[in-house]
Design an enzyme around this catalytic site. Sequence first.
Site, mmCIF file in Angstrom:
data_model
loop_
_atom_site.group_PDB
_atom_site.id
_atom_site.type_symbol
_atom_site.label_atom_id
_atom_site.label_comp_id
_atom_site.label_asym_id
_atom_site.label_seq_id
_atom_site.Cartn_x
_atom_site.Cartn_y
_atom_site.Cartn_z
ATOM 1 C CD GLN A 99 -0.382 41.982 -1.092
ATOM 2 O OE1 GLN A 99 -1.243 42.863 -1.065
ATOM 3 N NE2 GLN A 99 -0.644 40.745 -1.500
ATOM 4 C CE1 TYR A 174 -3.919 46.941 -7.275
ATOM 5 C CE2 TYR A 174 -3.374 44.707 -6.577
ATOM 6 C CZ TYR A 174 -4.254 45.783 -6.607
ATOM 7 O OH TYR A 174 -5.467 45.696 -5.959
ATOM 8 N NE ARG A 350 -12.733 33.627 -1.534
ATOM 9 C CZ ARG A 350 -13.098 33.124 -2.721
ATOM 10 N NH1 ARG A 350 -14.228 33.538 -3.279
ATOM 11 N NH2 ARG A 350 -12.356 32.232 -3.334
#
Length: 403
Positions: A99, A174, A350
């Site tokens: 990423q 971001y 998760r």
Amino acid sequence: MSADPFSPGRLGPLTLRNRFIKAATFEGMTPGGRPSAALVEHHRRIACGGVAMTTVAYAAVHPDGRTFPDQLCLTADNVEPLSAVTSAVHDAGAKAAVQLAHCGFFTKLRPREGGRPRGPSRAFNKYGVAAGLPFARAMRVPEIEAVIEQFAEAAVQAQRAGFDAVELHLGHGYLLSQFLSPSTNRRRDRFGGSLEGRLRLPLAVVKAVRERVGGRLAVTAKLNTSDGFAGGLTEAEGIEVAAAVDAAGIDGLTTSGGSTSENPLFLLRGKRPLAAMVAVERSRLQRMALRVLGPAVLRALPFEETFFREAGRVMVGRVGCPVILLGGVVSLANAKQAMTDGFGFVQLGRALLADPDLVRRFEDGTAERTRCTACNECIATMDDGGVRCVLDDPGGRMVVRSS
């Protein structure tokens, strides 16, 4: 499009062995910004568990694109240690993605040449308060244009390191997300104003990366279906962003949402791990900031399975590239429903921290869903020896490790 999540799938130049991708979840395994043996083992284990591709999280495209010192930066000196990650993943039969991101003003690091953090417009930097960097300035046009080359060059370094794909981070508040959101982009030049102007930098990044590595690496983007707060990017605008990025030649789009500075649990849902985060914070000032500001910023949201599904289905109807469903995919039934809905792939975060071999167990019939409880205490483990499921810690609770 196949409704079988175990069938091979195309993502740009790649053929993936199934439709399961490990999402980029920050590992906390790059001390001083250097990839560690723990990072290699983390992704090797995920790859051995049956996913088609695993994603190394948040690699800054420039040293000033980091939010804190122990964050990976995809520079030439990190190519060799990252090659160990990709080799381990390939040996396990999976593909490797990384990423690519830039934090913009969301940082507690001062720029290398000094001064304040930078973003599209002047901003209050909550994350930098305890570091003495509460305010950010607006980027100048040459600084914006430099970011385009930084993403393109980082993609080249990713290819040198053996990655099969790069995921461009257009979400979560971001830098590229800051340009897209009207809450943080108040510019009046060609990089602001209307959605067309706010899209200018993200689209330039997509095109530059495509020109540099497209056809050899899959180029995907993670973007917000919405920012999830008043004044931010709306769901209607999020769909328009997806359509524009698709038209720019992206190979795949991943659903997400929210902002790390405004509503960080919007992109996760579930319980609020504030006490655990305070316990592992080494900075006294940062601990104090977490105690004071944490309850307002880290607002808990009820967990729902496939919580970006509805917005993602709208996206599927607007774009030609595969849409990757991320957000609350916790069962084999979720994955099968996603395929029926027209999604090309699913990403699990998760769920794979809790059960690294979950995909393998889905396929052999020994599991139907993850054991993850959405307690979100794995967030705190990122700063406590590396991300993991706390169900594996003694007593089922996080163990605070001394530094």
